[in-house]
Design an enzyme around this catalytic site. Structure first.
Site, PDB file in Angstrom:
ATOM      1  N   ASP A 161      48.959 -23.719 -61.624  1.00 56.08           N
ATOM      2  CA  ASP A 161      49.685 -22.468 -61.413  1.00 56.08           C
ATOM      3  C   ASP A 161      51.097 -22.575 -61.999  1.00 56.08           C
ATOM      4  O   ASP A 161      51.293 -23.204 -63.039  1.00 56.08           O
ATOM      5  CB  ASP A 161      49.722 -22.177 -59.901  1.00 56.08           C
ATOM      6  CG  ASP A 161      49.680 -20.706 -59.571  1.00 56.08           C
ATOM      7  OD1 ASP A 161      50.672 -20.015 -59.860  1.00 56.08           O
ATOM      8  OD2 ASP A 161      48.668 -20.236 -59.030  1.00 56.08           O
ATOM      9  N   HIS A 165      54.679 -18.329 -57.447  1.00 51.34           N
ATOM     10  CA  HIS A 165      53.268 -18.063 -57.167  1.00 51.34           C
ATOM     11  C   HIS A 165      52.519 -19.318 -56.721  1.00 51.34           C
ATOM     12  O   HIS A 165      51.750 -19.304 -55.754  1.00 51.34           O
ATOM     13  CB  HIS A 165      52.652 -17.479 -58.444  1.00 51.34           C
ATOM     14  CG  HIS A 165      51.293 -16.922 -58.322  1.00 51.34           C
ATOM     15  ND1 HIS A 165      50.152 -17.672 -58.526  1.00 51.34           N
ATOM     16  CD2 HIS A 165      50.871 -15.655 -58.063  1.00 51.34           C
ATOM     17  CE1 HIS A 165      49.089 -16.900 -58.391  1.00 51.34           C
ATOM     18  NE2 HIS A 165      49.492 -15.665 -58.114  1.00 51.34           N
ATOM     19  N   SER A 170      44.636 -13.753 -56.112  1.00 54.93           N
ATOM     20  CA  SER A 170      45.317 -15.059 -56.144  1.00 54.93           C
ATOM     21  C   SER A 170      45.494 -15.624 -54.756  1.00 54.93           C
ATOM     22  O   SER A 170      45.568 -16.847 -54.569  1.00 54.93           O
ATOM     23  CB  SER A 170      46.695 -14.922 -56.803  1.00 54.93           C
ATOM     24  OG  SER A 170      46.593 -14.786 -58.190  1.00 54.93           O
TER      25      SER A 170
END
Length: 564
Positions: A135, A196, A386
């Site tokens: 990520d 994220h 996600s």
């Protein structure tokens, strides 16, 4: 005086005075049980001697409080009896973590939209498993620090990496902000850093019972941050190398991974009508090394077949559901979706993009407060596939921890077979349903709450276009089978869609457990089925019947069990 339990009691424990004949003679204890039964009108039977010398006496079925009281009074009135007490039941206790924000983690425990996670924690918390989060990298957070192992930065462009060096051994998240519109293409917009990867990691393995923040699904697993997303996203070449390295494969110019991951989470994707070969080769290599690969379905409210790597084979493709148990309005869908998990909705479909109208309905996890570069740690709710994918990655870690012999195919099969139908709506296809962590863990460990279990572990070969059976002889159960008879099935097969599975009761009644499906090409059946068998006498020979209805794939019944 012993307080009588509210739950039904089927047996009592009788301790005789040491000088009494019943204290040392099973024959005398059996005779005393029959005599007390005749006196009270109950069918009492001496069952066995306990380790401490007490006698276990069967009441002949569930006894009411009144009947139980009469039986116990009869024993207490006998001077040769030192004590008598009900044989009460105990149950696994899934303690609520003391993390301060746990009550806001509806995605873990709420009956409607949650994933039924806490009930699995008495069996497994993910210890011994590393999950690679491929990520944006790692924004330092005290709720993740103890569970973080060294990772790597695979962004080959120094400008996109924002660290001036390209690939290196530091997966620190340097931020993925854009200062102006159009920096990353004509439709890109200016925006702050997302952090994220840190949010995803918290859902997988944030520390639990540390008196702060949130609890991860596999809160004793380790997280390995592998950085591939920087300014303007990331390239498939970098991501493929990251998949290979994270799973223990060799990447030119990169040191070997000292702690290869057994689970990889890919909460990322792009548009493609098919799976690119660079992804396909990396994913197949990872799976061949025993690593389960979990991928987000995508957030375009479109067919996931056109999002990659969600459309690649050998992955667990995860769609998102909201707090009401419906498909999240943004989630991709379709036949390539394998399963769904909570991804939340912090806004409605009709709200302006970027607004947050219902933060309580998002997925709360670890984050950072910096608008561009890292600042203070915090916790914030996000929405997206996600957020759904790491729920499944966390569950995969729980399964890998409790049963390391499971293959990636076994893990996918177990998660799908034990998912529950969406309580809300799903247009387009949401896979097998919402994953159920406790049910899945119970299935792979062969456990079920309470009950008496009978098992047949002998292998039975399943040839093409054949019908085979495996038998279990049930004895010692009083009365009929339960209305929720548990049937645990472990079948190894290279195309489980070929199989029809039935349970045959002692009187020949057939109950279907699984139908065939030409489109279900996954391996193996590892599932727990619940059937209403209350019309059947429990004792007798039960059979598991498996029919292979197509050619080309074979397998065998590995084991199966009944829990009454």
């Amino acid at each position: 005086m012993t307080e009588l339990p509210d739950s039904p009691v089927e047996k009592v424990i009788v301790t005789y005075e040491s000088q009494a004949e019943e204290a040392g003679s099973n024959t005398a204890a059996a005779g005393d049980a029959r005599a007390k039964g005749a006196k009270t009108g109950e069918n009492l039977r001496f069952e066995r001697r306990l380790a401490g010398g007490a006698a276990l006496v069967d009441l002949g079925g569930e006894a009411s409080k009144k009947d139980l009281a009469e039986v116990m009074d009869a024993f207490r009135a006998d001077p040769s009896v030192a004590s008598v007490e009900p044989d009460i039941r105990a149950y696994a206790m899934a303690a609520t973590p003391n993390d301060t924000e746990f009550a806001k983690q509806w995605d873990l425990f709420e009956a409607t939209g949650g994933m039924n996670v806490p009930g699995s924690w008495d069996k497994t918390t993910g210890s011994g498993v590393t999950v690679a989060v491929i990520d944006t990298g790692y924004a330092a957070h005290s709720d993740l620090a103890a569970n973080t192992v060294p990772g790597y930065d695979f962004i080959s462009s120094s400008s996109e990496a924002r660290d001036g060096s390209g690939r290196d051994g530091d997966p620190k998240d340097e931020g993925d902000w854009n200062l102006t519109d159009g920096e990353c293409g004509p439709d890109s917009k200016a925006g702050g850093s997302s952090w994220h990867g840190t949010h995803v990691a918290g859902t997988v393995a944030a520390a639990a019972n540390n008196g702060k923040g949130v609890a991860g699904i596999a809160y004793d697993a380790k997280v390995q941050h592998v950085r591939v997303l920087g300014k303007c996203g990331g390239s498939s070449s970098d991501i493929a190398d990251a998949i290979t390295w994270a799973s223990g494969g060799s990447v030119p110019g990169v040191p070997a991974n000292a702690t290869p991951a057994k689970v990889i989470n890919l909460s990322l994707g792009g548009d493609s009508f098919s799976c690119p070969s660079v992804y396909r080769n990396a994913i197949n290599g990872a799976v061949s090394r025993g690593t389960t690969v979990v991928v987000a379905a995508g957030n375009s409210n479109a067919n996931a077949a056109f999002s990659t790597p969600a459309n690649c084979a050998n992955v667990i493709n995860v769609a998102s559901t909201n707090r009401d148990g419906s498909r999240s309005f943004y989630s991709n869908y379709g036949s390539v979706v394998d399963v769904s998990a909570p991804g939340g909705e912090t806004r409605r479909a009709t709200d302006t993009p970027g607004t947050v109208t219902t933060p309580e309905n998002g997925i709360l996890s670890t984050l950072n407060s910096g608008s561009t570069t890292q600042s203070a740690e915090n916790y914030q709710p996000y929405q997206g596939t996600s957020m759904a994918a790491p729920h499944i990655a966390g569950l995969a870690a729980l399964l890998e921890s409790v049963k390391p012999s499971l293959t990636p195919a076994d893990i996918e099969s177990a998660i799908k077979a034990n998912a529950r139908p969406l309580p809300g709506s799903c247009s387009g296809g949401c896979g097998a349903g919402i994953a159920d962590a406790t049910k899945t863990v119970d299935a792979v460990t062969g456990t079920a709450p309470g009950g008496t279990t009978f098992t047949n572990g002998a292998n039975v070969a399943i040839s093409d276009n054949s019908t085979v059976t495996s038998s279990i002889a049930v004895t010692g159960i009083t009365g009929n089978a339960p209305a929720a008879l548990k049937v645990d099935v472990d079948i190894k097969h290279t195309w489980r869609g070929d199989l029809v599975i039935d349970l045959i009761a002692p009187d020949g009644t057939v109950r279907n457990l699984k139908t065939s499906s030409g489109s279900d090409s996954a391996d193996n059946v590892l599932a727990t089925y619940t059937v209403d068998a209350s019309s059947e006498v429990a004792n007798g020979t039960w059979k598991l019947q498996v029919r292979d209805v197509a050619s080309g794939d074979t397998g065998y019944i590995d084991s199966w069990r009944l829990t009454f």
